[in-house]
Design an enzyme around this catalytic site. Structure first.
Site, short mmCIF file in Angstrom:
data_model
loop_
_atom_site.label_atom_id
_atom_site.label_comp_id
_atom_site.label_asym_id
_atom_site.label_seq_id
_atom_site.Cartn_x
_atom_site.Cartn_y
_atom_site.Cartn_z
N GLU A 1 0.81 -1.22 0.00
CA GLU A 1 0.00 0.00 0.00
C GLU A 1 0.84 1.27 0.00
OE1 GLU A 1 -3.57 2.18 2.51
OE2 GLU A 1 -2.73 0.31 3.25
N LYS B 1 18.67 -18.10 -8.58
CA LYS B 1 18.50 -19.21 -7.65
C LYS B 1 18.49 -20.55 -8.39
CE LYS B 1 18.14 -16.55 -4.05
NZ LYS B 1 19.28 -16.46 -3.10
#
Length: 307
Positions: free
Chosen positions: A177, A212
């Site tokens: 937000e 990764k």
């Protein structure tokens, strides 16, 4: 583990997210608006007790149900309270099918570069552990954009995503937000910058995924990205000779490496020549938030971003 029924409701269902969170500083004002003056309580505990009673009446109202209100944001004290002898979050979901979220930020810092960042949250991990134990699905954290300032908006989005990843690591779904004040003259420009910065963060997450995978000896490149309301699917294109099954078997290892509670691997994506890796991610969509009258500063802001 994220509740799949709650996730489906937030992803697919229309409705409001009710703001039942409240800061201590604005509570006396809110109580006065309801006709409860300071002489009705003698300390903070009694004051917040009155607020909780008011919230409980709202939650128990017949109209407050999952057909209209798909989720509710709770203050920490509300999460710790009960409704008719049942923990608040548990009552919301079991009695009304309303998904419980928790307000985790500790307020706003002073304005700099046209924005107000969130204050530090040193005890966030402990709070998130308690939230998981209380049956909370996700979190809400608010920061404010008051000007179309590139540096400020980039910093505020980076902070939101950094904390969002910490929240995801506990298996909770963060509402991102970075709120644009709707009364500013350069609102449209601020929203354009905000969208671009959020997109950068999502793209960066895809690059981390490729890094990764390479640590697990999987050579690949990043294809497309499809952002959904709850997860983002990254298309991973394996290098020649890399077996799809090798990627498909890495879901748990990737979840640990990406600090996500879970990752879903679609191997292969039908008709795409790629493997889909779905990562829970706070890709925002505009959702209307209904206020219950207890927020001091939020009524002027007509929307917020939600996963």
């Amino acid at each position: 583990m994220t509740n799949p029924q709650m996730a489906r409701q937030i992803a697919d269902k229309n409705g409001f997210i009710a703001a039942l969170d409240q800061s201590g500083g604005s509570t006396p004002k809110a109580l006065r608006l309801y006709g409860v003056n300071e002489d009705a309580y003698s300390n903070d505990e009694e004051m917040f007790g009155l607020i909780h009673e008011m919230r409980a009446r709202i939650i128990k109202a017949p109209a407050f149900n999952g057909e209209k209100v798909i989720g509710a944001i709770l203050f920490e004290r509300t999460m710790d309270g009960e409704v008719d002898g049942t923990p608040t979050a548990e009552y919301l979901w079991n009695a009304h099918q309303v998904v419980p979220f928790l307000k985790v930020d500790k307020g706003l810092a002073d304005e700099a570069n046209g924005v107000q960042m969130m204050k530090p949250m040193p005890d966030l991990d402990h709070l998130l552990e308690r939230a998981v134990g209380k049956g909370i699905f996700g979190t809400k954290m608010r920061s404010v954009i008051n000007a179309a300032n590139q540096e400020g908006i980039a910093a505020i989005v980076a902070q939101q995503f950094d904390v969002g990843r910490q929240i995801l690591g506990h298996g909770l779904m963060p509402i991102i937000e970075p709120e644009v004040t709707i009364t500013i003259a350069d609102k449209a420009e601020a929203e354009d910058i905000l969208l671009a910065e959020i997109t950068k963060q999502l793209d960066a997450l895809g690059e981390v995924l490729i890094e990764k995978l390479r640590t697990f000896n999987v050579e690949c490149t990043l294809g497309g990205r499809t952002a959904g309301p709850v997860v983002t699917q990254y298309e991973v294109i394996p290098a020649p000779g890399v077996k799809v099954n090798k990627i498909a078997s890495l879901d748990a290892d990737l979840a640990l490496a990406m600090k996500a509670k879970s990752i879903r691997i679609v191997a292969p994506v039908p008709g795409r020549g790629a493997v889909g890796v779905e990562i829970p991610n706070p890709e925002p969509e505009v959702v209307r938030v209904v206020q219950e009258g207890l927020g001091e500063n939020e009524a002027e802001h007509g929307y917020r971003y939600c996963p």
